[in-house]
Design a protein around this motif. Structure first.
Motif, short mmCIF file in Angstrom:
data_model
loop_
_atom_site.label_atom_id
_atom_site.label_comp_id
_atom_site.label_asym_id
_atom_site.label_seq_id
_atom_site.Cartn_x
_atom_site.Cartn_y
_atom_site.Cartn_z
N ILE A 1 0.86 -1.18 0.00
CA ILE A 1 0.00 0.00 0.00
C ILE A 1 0.90 1.23 0.00
N ALA A 2 0.78 2.04 -1.04
CA ALA A 2 1.55 3.28 -1.11
C ALA A 2 0.94 4.30 -0.16
N TYR A 3 1.80 5.05 0.50
CA TYR A 3 1.31 6.04 1.45
C TYR A 3 2.29 7.20 1.54
N GLN A 4 1.77 8.33 1.99
CA GLN A 4 2.59 9.50 2.28
C GLN A 4 2.82 9.51 3.78
N ASP A 5 4.07 9.70 4.20
CA ASP A 5 4.41 9.66 5.62
C ASP A 5 4.79 11.05 6.09
N PHE A 6 4.17 11.49 7.20
CA PHE A 6 4.53 12.75 7.83
C PHE A 6 5.16 12.44 9.17
N ASP A 7 6.40 12.89 9.37
CA ASP A 7 7.10 12.72 10.64
C ASP A 7 6.68 13.87 11.55
N ILE A 8 5.99 13.55 12.64
CA ILE A 8 5.47 14.59 13.51
C ILE A 8 6.57 15.32 14.29
N TYR B 1 -0.27 16.91 10.88
CA TYR B 1 -0.93 16.05 11.87
C TYR B 1 -2.09 16.79 12.53
N VAL B 2 -1.85 18.01 12.93
CA VAL B 2 -2.89 18.82 13.57
C VAL B 2 -4.01 19.11 12.57
N GLN B 3 -3.65 19.47 11.34
CA GLN B 3 -4.67 19.76 10.32
C GLN B 3 -5.52 18.53 10.01
N ALA B 4 -4.92 17.35 10.13
CA ALA B 4 -5.66 16.11 9.86
C ALA B 4 -6.56 15.72 11.04
N GLY B 5 -6.46 16.45 12.14
CA GLY B 5 -7.29 16.14 13.30
C GLY B 5 -6.64 15.19 14.26
N GLY B 6 -5.32 15.13 14.23
CA GLY B 6 -4.59 14.23 15.12
C GLY B 6 -4.92 14.47 16.57
N GLY B 7 -4.95 13.40 17.32
CA GLY B 7 -5.29 13.48 18.74
C GLY B 7 -4.07 13.52 19.61
N LYS B 8 -4.01 12.62 20.56
CA LYS B 8 -2.92 12.63 21.53
C LYS B 8 -1.94 11.49 21.31
N GLY B 9 -2.08 10.75 20.21
CA GLY B 9 -1.19 9.63 19.99
C GLY B 9 -0.95 9.36 18.51
N ILE B 10 0.04 8.54 18.27
CA ILE B 10 0.37 8.13 16.92
C ILE B 10 0.56 6.62 16.91
N PRO B 11 0.46 5.99 15.78
CA PRO B 11 0.28 6.55 14.45
C PRO B 11 -1.17 6.99 14.21
N LEU B 12 -1.32 7.85 13.21
CA LEU B 12 -2.63 8.24 12.71
C LEU B 12 -2.62 7.92 11.23
N LEU B 13 -3.54 7.09 10.81
CA LEU B 13 -3.67 6.72 9.40
C LEU B 13 -4.93 7.37 8.86
N VAL B 14 -4.81 8.04 7.72
CA VAL B 14 -5.97 8.65 7.07
C VAL B 14 -6.05 8.10 5.66
N ALA B 15 -7.20 7.53 5.33
CA ALA B 15 -7.42 6.99 3.99
C ALA B 15 -8.90 7.06 3.67
N SER B 16 -9.22 7.51 2.49
CA SER B 16 -10.61 7.60 2.03
C SER B 16 -11.48 8.38 3.01
N GLY B 17 -10.91 9.42 3.61
CA GLY B 17 -11.67 10.25 4.53
C GLY B 17 -11.89 9.63 5.89
N GLN B 18 -11.34 8.45 6.14
CA GLN B 18 -11.48 7.79 7.43
C GLN B 18 -10.17 7.88 8.20
N HIS B 19 -10.28 8.00 9.51
CA HIS B 19 -9.12 8.10 10.39
C HIS B 19 -9.02 6.86 11.27
N VAL B 20 -7.82 6.33 11.40
CA VAL B 20 -7.56 5.25 12.36
C VAL B 20 -6.44 5.74 13.26
N GLN B 21 -6.77 6.04 14.51
CA GLN B 21 -5.79 6.50 15.49
C GLN B 21 -5.25 5.28 16.21
#
Length: 162
Positions: free
Chosen positions: A111-118, A127-147
């Motif tokens: 699975i190809a992905y773009q990685d942002f080092d926080i 990370y903040v713009q994507a709605g990141g919470g208090k932990g990582i990793p945060l995966l965003v795909a198809s408008g869905q977030h998996v914290q």
């Protein structure tokens, strides 16, 4: 003897916390008879109406400095946060064990992905713009977030994209 019972008690508490920290998916489907069915297993032969997201997956808490910086960014940025891209985006850090597991999972599934080092200014801002919470990793795909990370949560997310 008291020392051994204290150790056993601590071990049992650790197991209880570990097992309760991962919530399972809940599926809402319409059965062949038209009735709404809720289940923790994907329905067979029924139309999935909705899949509730995994929550409280294992993740690494942000260090206090990173959490403080993220909070500053949240306060100073406009409320209209922009999504990073239409593809798969992972917000991670080199020191995060769950992030390494998430990257290994994505690599194993090609699975190809773009990685942002926080730990970088750009990564933390994204990370903040994507709605990141208090932990990582945060995966965003198809408008869905998996914290956090769980192979079953990632499997579910990518199965729904097909």
């Amino acid at each position: 003897m008291k020392h051994i019972s204290q150790i056993i008690f601590l071990l049992l508490c650790g197991i209880a916390v570990t097992t309760s920290s991962v919530a399972q998916s809940l599926y809402k489907s319409i059965g062949p008879d038209g009735k709404v069915v809720y289940s923790d297993h994907p329905p067979v032969g029924a139309r999935i109406e909705k899949t509730m997201q995994f929550t409280n997956l294992p993740s690494t808490a942000l260090p206090a400095s990173a959490s403080s910086y993220a909070e500053q960014l949240r306060r100073t940025q406009a409320s209209s946060a922009t999504a990073a891209s239409a593809g798969v985006v992972l917000y991670s850090a080199k020191w995060c064990g769950y992030c390494k597991q998430a990257k290994a999972y994505l690599a194993s599934k090609n699975i190809a992905y773009q990685d942002f080092d926080i730990d970088t200014r750009e990564g933390m801002t994204a990370y903040v713009q994507a709605g990141g919470g208090k932990g990582i990793p945060l995966l965003v795909a198809s408008g869905q977030h998996v914290q956090g990370f769980s192979p079953s949560a990632y499997d579910e997310l990518f199965a729904s994209r097909k």
